[in-house]
Design a protein around this motif. Structure first.
Motif, PDB file in Angstrom:
ATOM      1  N   VAL A 114      -4.896   0.735  -3.516  1.00 51.06           N
ATOM      2  CA  VAL A 114      -4.247   1.593  -2.510  1.00 51.06           C
ATOM      3  C   VAL A 114      -2.808   1.878  -2.922  1.00 51.06           C
ATOM      4  CG1 VAL A 114      -5.672   1.021  -0.516  1.00 51.06           C
ATOM      5  CG2 VAL A 114      -3.820  -0.512  -1.173  1.00 51.06           C
ATOM      6  N   THR A 172       0.839  -1.193   0.000  1.00 52.43           N
ATOM      7  CA  THR A 172       0.000   0.000   0.000  1.00 52.43           C
ATOM      8  C   THR A 172       0.876   1.246   0.000  1.00 52.43           C
ATOM      9  OG1 THR A 172      -0.101   0.144   2.417  1.00 52.43           O
ATOM     10  CG2 THR A 172      -1.711  -1.292   1.342  1.00 52.43           C
ATOM     11  N   HIS A 173       0.187   2.381  -0.149  1.00 50.31           N
ATOM     12  CA  HIS A 173       0.886   3.658  -0.145  1.00 50.31           C
ATOM     13  C   HIS A 173       1.664   3.839   1.158  1.00 50.31           C
ATOM     14  CE1 HIS A 173       0.554   8.337  -0.553  1.00 50.31           C
ATOM     15  NE2 HIS A 173       1.786   7.899  -0.543  1.00 50.31           N
TER      16      HIS A 173
END
Length: 1450
Positions: free
Chosen positions: A942, A825-826
């Motif tokens: 994401v 994810t980020h």
């Protein structure tokens, strides 16, 4: 006296005289007298005589003020106000005066000047000497001495000064002489210290004088005197002089008087003796002795001796000092050392002594230190306290010392038992026990060493009875002096003794137990996890039991098994187990709603029968009572002693705070090692996972990555340690870069690894994997540095079993951090970037001056690869070549600041020369495959990149970066097929790894369980299309890789790497791989399967797919005896595409379908099964591009399917089209799909050809075997059996031989080989099961009529027995309902009935049935000796009958 102020009355006794000034008197005299040359000469001579008779040379030398000449200069070129001018004039004047005086006295001017200067020096020093204890001059004295020495230098330069006379004269005023004055003579090159000292008439007195003055100098230096720089320089020069003289090479020693090295050596030995005596007597802080000792310890530093030209002299000095320490005042006996050595550990040794040791260690290697220990112990009487405290310091300071000491101890033990040398044995035991006191992070425990040395038949004592007697005599002699813990080790882990010498052991054990009883220490009440090698006092049984329970639960939590220690205690130490351990474990409490580790541990013990039922029942009842009495919302924890945890925790906190105070004070860096030893000692009291019985249990740490759990006490301790490490790192980094921070971090991490490693790793798992994005910058930096130092110690740390993160086994510590950091994810990507940047920057700074091997061991390749991956992904700047920055600006220093810019730091790190050099190592380079595996983890929803940015990045990475990159750099050398191969491999590896599962229960884990895969699959599809469009000359068949063209080369190489065999595990693994291959194939263009018309002949295009079907898909990816619909349809789509692009589609299609019929008939059979679904699609595709009729091969498929449909209808059936096997397959599939009433239509088979009937029986037998393997109920099994019976009846009625179906081999040609290619291998091996399933339906006449029947029946029986022995019949599952048919029999019942059938059949068979029977029995006749005997007996009986028959001559 001024002219204007002096009255005339002061010059005479005349009271009545008028008062006039001195100038007036002179003026009047000048006016009255006339000039007379003779009078002038006489007056000059009178003045000279007056000066000669009245002058004092000593006062003249001490004159330091210049004349008030001001403007009365004779020469403008000379400035009278300058000191140089005055010095020159005064020195020349004094020289003239000395020459004049010497000529008048008749002595040499050099001797007179030497006497005069020596006397003057005595006068200068007199005041301070009278004042008392000092060696330094005052400012006024230093000024006078400086002026005096300038004049002496002038005299020396003009040959008016005798050094030898000066030295003799100077020692005459020794009582008033100050050490600084002597030093100034040396510094200003008047007389060297060597020459001055060598001239002393009494060497002993001079040594005493030097020793006293050096002590005063050290005391004044530590008292912060105003001229400390002068004092330091003095001490350094004197020490360098003494070391050079006392420890010079033997070649140059003749240049010095023999007595001088002795004096120098005596002074150095005297100072060290003073230090050792003071330390032994005990020092009061800031006392005069304490100051002297502290100052002299500082002498053993590198900067104090750095100016000595010979590098050997300091080393010899350090070696000599070390030996002097060992041998000084040897008053303690070995028995005293055995009794007292626990008080001599590193933490309890005076700080000044450990500092002295560590400074001596700087000049000497660990090998040399151990050599000195060995030599001194073998040749001299030693001070055991000094020797053993040095051993403790050695193992603390040098990680490699453990191996060196182990080797030395091994040599001592070997020598002891070879020559029965008692001293060697004593030394070995003392050294091992002392080193073990420092904990498992520094040295193995004493219990481990004792077990390794004497616990096996290979021990030192196993060579003879004399060796055994020697050992037990030695151990018995130790008993009166032993600490209880060592006696416990000997009793609990006794030496391995042969049964005939058991009395020696029992006598010793009785003696040891008696001694323990005298000491009021019980063996039975000893804890399970007590550290038998530690210096901690023995605790009460109840308190120790509580600690044992907590530690056993921790071990159970990490291993998932009952600890071996607990299991052994339940058998061999039952009194303690029942009386202390179980009561401490079964303390009543409110049971949690979700069972915790304690509950799971108790249940495991109960299942193992280690908790009595009555005790367990009482525990459950009391817990229920506690639940009822406890108000809602409260929790009753385990009972503990008040403050039993808080006190050790408070001590640990205090020790950590003291360490931090030292970190922020650079002047206290010497005490850091001591404080870390104290921390290790206090940590052991809280989290001591003893290695006495648990070393094997924690040799591999079990870590629950998804749900890491820690006990509250453990988490408090670990958080304290981590917070302290982070704070200390920030404090140290505020005034020094990592490479100048010393070894504190390494020692800190080693103290963690000894006792808190499992808890530490669990906490790191919580922080990095589950809370990473929320961590503060200082925490990220601290944890990153901690990871680096854990990697530094990886060679002595156990591996970690991280469960799903390491499906192939355990991981090293460094790779564990790589697994804990995700990039899905980020938030996790940014955290991973921070951590990697911090760790790599710290490592590059910390180990910049060390070898690359050290750096590589500290950093995980995965960590560096993830940093490269994130840099490529997040920063477009790094995708283009950029200029490299200087390595001096590594981004570590700005990172600990609050306003750290991580992205700028990452870019700065990327551009560093040091980092780019690191990437040249193959292990650290991010390859194409590595990039793919990391990119597959990304969750697009994401992701930090948008869909368009992600597609652009992937296109850049594949086509611009890795495709043209050389293979040595992790690329593909421009080979598109290689790029596709690596991508397909990475895709399949990813989906079979734990990373792709992500706790999803989706059955389609391959491509549906992880949404991030679709982008990479799209790239694979694009590349596959580009590959298919490449012209033929670029990809000739002769240039294919050994494994084949894409994607079949990928599949073949992966299958070859799998474990072969037909056991359940290997079969399931192979089936999983093939399902994955099939799904990958279905997402590639259909032309991949059938090939392109541009690629050459159709056979060459399909050959690899045919091989895949025949060798793999036939066995694992079949449905109802055929390939699944998806792969069948995909192949035919590709086939038609290839045909429709050719010049003559019909001819090409017929050629390819003919090849299918010859080389891969299973494809055509599969098409028959799915023809109702395939036909509309294929016809539409064909007619859209081609107006000619369907190819003949497809027409045959249509006709075969129509024949099967018509055959089962009530109407008259049309004749079967050729080939017969194709029609039989179509009819078999059709029969399976209709109800049981349609089976009656099989009577029409009487009109069909023989080949059709035989093929149909074969396909029906395959269906019957399928019901054995995958039963769907009684009806399917009975239906399959009825079909086979009906066909068999028809064959026997028409006397068609069908036995050949059970004798198929690979060497068969024609139809036999074809049938083996359409049947799975497992079905072919289970043909004996099908044969005897039809036993009751065999025609009795046919049984005896068919010559080959007996041979086939015996062959099938023997193979059935072999299948049963090999376990392959275990895959056969009987259906749910039981009927009377043989099908429902178990394999054992079926073998029994087959055996009975053969024994009844053999006597009835004619002689011709026994032909070639011997060959059959020779191969596997031992499977059933009774059947073999019956066959051979019958064969011999038949042969004997033939001998007595008359021959038919006509």
């Amino acid at each position: 006296m001024s002219d204007s102020e002096t009255p005339v009355s002061s010059l005479g006794p005349w009271p009545g005289a008028s008062r006039r000034s001195w100038a007036e008197l002179l003026d009047g005299r000048v006016k009255r007298q006339k000039y007379n040359p003779e009078r002038e000469q006489k007056l000059r001579e009178s003045a000279v005589h007056l000066l000669r008779s009245r002058q004092n040379l000593n006062d003249l030398l001490l004159e330091v003020e210049g004349p008030p000449c001001k403007k009365l200069c004779l020469d403008r070129l000379i400035d009278c106000d300058s000191p140089e001018a005055h010095t020159t004039h005064s020195s020349s004047f004094i020289g003239s005066a000395l020459q004049d005086q010497a000529s008048r006295l008749g002595v040499p001017v050099g001797i007179l000047s030497a006497q005069t200067v020596a006397c003057s020096m005595g006068q200068i020093c007199m005041a301070s000497a009278e004042a008392g204890l000092t060696v330094l001059l005052t400012a006024e004295q230093r000024k006078k001495l400086s002026s005096l020495l300038v004049k002496a230098q002038y005299l020396l330069a003009h040959s008016m000064f005798s050094r030898a006379s000066f030295c003799q004269e100077l020692w005459k005023v020794q009582s008033s002489l100050l050490l600084e004055a002597v030093w100034h003579l040396h510094v200003q090159s008047v007389v060297s210290l060597q020459e001055l000292l060598a001239s002393h008439p009494d060497m002993q007195a001079m040594g005493t004088w030097l020793f006293r003055n050096l002590c005063l100098l050290c005391e004044q230096l530590e008292a912060s005197c105003p001229y400390s720089d002068v004092a330091k320089a003095m001490l350094s020069d004197f020490v360098q002089l003494f070391v050079s003289m006392g420890f010079q090479n033997s070649d140059s020693r003749t240049l010095e008087p023999e007595k001088m090295p002795q004096v120098a050596l005596g002074v150095l030995q005297g100072m060290l003796t003073f230090v050792l005596d003071a330390l032994a007597a005990g020092l009061q802080e800031e006392s005069s002795s304490h100051k002297v000792v502290r100052c002299w310890v500082s002498v053993f530093s590198g900067d104090m001796l750095c100016h000595i030209i010979s590098t050997d002299s300091p080393k010899r000095f350090f070696s000599h000092s070390l030996r002097q320490i060992f041998t000084h005042n040897p008053v303690l006996k070995a028995s005293d050392a055995i009794r007292m050595q626990r008080e001599w550990s590193f933490a309890r040794t005076p700080t000044l002594l450990t500092t002295l040791y560590r400074r001596l260690f700087v000049m000497l290697s660990p090998e040399e230190l151990v050599g000195h220990l060995q030599d001194v112990l073998e040749t001299q009487e030693v001070n055991w306290q000094r020797v053993l405290s040095c051993v403790s310091t050695l193992v603390i300071c040098f990680p490699e010392a453990q191996e060196l000491l182990c080797d030395w101890v091994a040599r001592l033990m070997a020598r002891a038992f070879e020559s029965y040398h008692l001293d060697s044995m004593v030394t070995a035991f003392l050294v091992v026990r002392q080193a073990a006191l420092e904990g498992s992070s520094a040295f193995m425990s004493y219990a481990d060493w004792f077990k390794a040395s004497f616990g096996s038949a290979r021990g030192y004592h196993g060579c003879s009875k004399k060796a055994l007697v020697f050992l037990f005599k030695f151990l018995s002699d130790l008993v009166p002096f032993e600490a209880p813990r060592y006696l416990q080790v000997h009793v609990l882990h006794p030496p391995l003794v042969p049964a005939r010498y058991r009395s020696l052991l029992t006598d010793y054990v009785s003696l040891a137990k008696t001694r323990l009883a005298d000491l009021k220490v019980s063996i039975e009440n000893m804890g399970l996890y007590e550290d038998l090698s530690s210096a901690v006092d023995i605790t009460e049984p109840h308190s120790q039991a509580l600690q044992d329970v907590e530690k056993a639960i921790v071990v159970f939590e990490h291993t998932g098994k009952i600890p071996v220690t607990v299991m052994e205690a339940s058998i061999f130490r039952r009194p303690y187990y029942m009386s202390h351990f179980l009561p401490a474990l079964l303390i009543p409490r409110v049971l949690p709603a979700v069972p915790d580790s304690r509950v799971a541990f108790i249940e495991s013990l109960k299942r193992a029968g280690k908790i009595p039922p009555s005790l367990y029942s009482t525990y459950c009842q009391t817990c229920s009572t506690a639940q009822e009495k406890t108000p809602e919302g409260t929790f009753l924890g385990a009972r503990t002693e008040p403050g039993c945890a808080e006190v050790p925790l408070g001590r640990l906190t205090a020790a950590l705070e003291e360490l931090r105070a030292s970190m922020v004070d650079p002047t206290r860096c010497d005490v850091i090692s001591t404080q870390l030893a104290v921390i290790s000692d206090r940590l052991r009291a809280i989290l001591d996972h003893s290695k006495d019985d648990g070393s094997t249990e924690l040799s591999e740490i079990q870590l629950s990555v998804d749900t890491p759990k820690l006990e509250p006490q453990e988490q408090k301790v670990v958080d304290l340690l981590l917070m302290s490490f982070c704070q200390n790192l920030m404090a140290a980094s505020s005034f020094a870069p990592p490479e100048r921070q010393g070894r504190w971090a390494t020692l800190f991490v080693k103290s963690l690894c000894g006792y808190a490693l499992p808890a530490l790793l669990s906490r790191l798992c919580q922080l990095l994997r589950h809370q990473g994005p929320t961590l503060h910058a200082s925490h990220v930096l601290g944890l990153a540095a901690l990871a680096v130092h854990l990697g530094e110690s990886r060679s002595v740390l156990p591996d970690v079993n991280a469960g799903p993160l390491a499906p192939a086994g355990s991981l090293p510590i460094t790779e564990l951090f790589d697994s804990l950091l995700t990039c899905r994810t980020h938030e996790t990507m940014l955290f991973c970037l921070k951590f990697c940047t911090a760790a790599i920057s710290y490592a590059l700074c910390k180990f910049s001056s060390q070898s690359r091997g050290v750096l590589y061991s500290c950093l995980s390749p995965g960590l560096i690869k993830k940093f490269q991956f994130l840099a490529y992904r997040l920063f477009s700047e790094v995708r283009e070549p950029a200029s490299q920055e200087d390595g001096a600006s590594l981004p570590w220093r700005p990172l600990y600041l609050p306003s750290a810019d991580w992205q700028r730091a990452a870019l700065s790190l990327w551009r560093q020369t040091a980092f780019q050099e690191l990437l040249k190592e193959k292990a650290f380079l991010l390859t194409y495959r590595d990039w793919l595996l990391l990119e597959l983890e990304i969750q697009p929803e994401v992701d930090v990149l948008s869909d368009t940015e992600r597609q652009d990045f992937q296109q850049w990475a594949i086509h611009e970066h890795y495709l043209p990159e050389p293979s040595a750099s992790g690329g593909c050398n421009g080979d598109l097929e290689a790029a596709c191969t690596v991508l397909a491999n990475a895709l399949m590896d990813f989906h079979q790894s734990s990373r792709s599962y992500n706790r999803s229960e989706n059955s389609d884990l391959v491509l549906g369980g992880h949404t991030g895969n679709q982008d990479i699959i799209s790239r694979l599809q694009e590349m596959a299309v580009d590959l298919d469009q490449q012209p033929t000359p670029l990809r000739p068949l002769s240039h294919l890789s050994p494994q084949g063209r894409f994607p079949f080369g990928v599949f073949r190489s992966r299958l070859q790497a799998l474990k072969s065999g037909w056991d359940m595990a290997a079969s399931l693994q192979r089936q999983q791989e093939l399902l994955l291959y099939k799904r990958v194939l279905l997402r590639l263009p259909p032309s991949v399967l059938a090939g392109s018309s541009q690629a050459g002949p159709a056979a060459a295009s399909c050959e690899e797919f045919f091989h895949l079907v025949n060798s793999e898909l036939r066995n694992f990816c079949c449905h109802r005896g055929a390939l699944t619909h998806d792969i069948t349809a995909h192949f035919f789509k590709g086939l038609l595409n290839a045909c429709l692009r050719s010049r003559d589609p019909s001819i090409t299609a017929n050629l390819m379908l003919t090849e299918c019929q010859t080389k891969c008939p299973l494809i055509l059979i599969s098409a028959l099964l799915w023809w109702p679904r395939l036909e509309p699609v294929l016809i539409c595709q064909w007619r859209r591009h081609c107006q000619c009729p369907l190819p003949q091969g497809l027409q045959r498929l249509r006709e075969g399917q129509q024949f099967a449909s018509n055959f089962l209808s009530p109407d008259a059936a049309s004749p079967a089209p050729a080939p017969a096997w194709l029609s039989a397959a179509a009819l078999h599939f059709e029969i399976q799909q209709v109800g049981e009433e349609a089976i009656r239509q099989l009577k029409k088979l009487d009109c069909e050809g023989e080949e059709l009937l035989v093929f149909l029986l074969f396909f029906s037998l395959m269906g019957l075997i399928s019901t054995h393997l995958t039963p769907h109920g009684t009806s399917d099994s009975l239906k399959a059996l009825d079909i086979c019976t009906e066909i068999l009846t028809c064959l026997e009625k028409r006397r068609i031989c069908w036995l050949a179906l059970f004798q198929l081999t690979e060497s068969d040609t024609g139809q036999g080989r074809l049938l083996l290619r359409v049947a799975p291998d497992q079905h072919s091996r289970l043909l004996p099961l099908a044969f005897y399933s039809l036993l009751s339906y065999f025609n009795e006449d046919a049984v005896t009529r068919e010559e080959a029947f007996l041979r086939v029946a015996v062959d099938m029986y023997l193979k059935l027995v072999q299948l049963f022995v090999a376990g392959e019949t275990s895959a056969v599952s009987p259906p749910a309902g039981r009927a009377q048919a043989y099908l429902q029999d178990s394999p054992v019942e079926l073998i029994t009935k087959a055996r009975l059938f053969l024994l009844q059949l053999i006597p009835r068979c004619p002689r011709k049935s026994f032909s070639n029977m011997a060959e059959l029995l020779a191969d596997c006749g031992d499977c059933d000796p009774e059947v073999s005997t019956a066959l051979l007996s019958r064969q011999q009986a038949v042969s004997s009958t033939d001998l007595y028959q008359e021959p038919h001559l006509f």
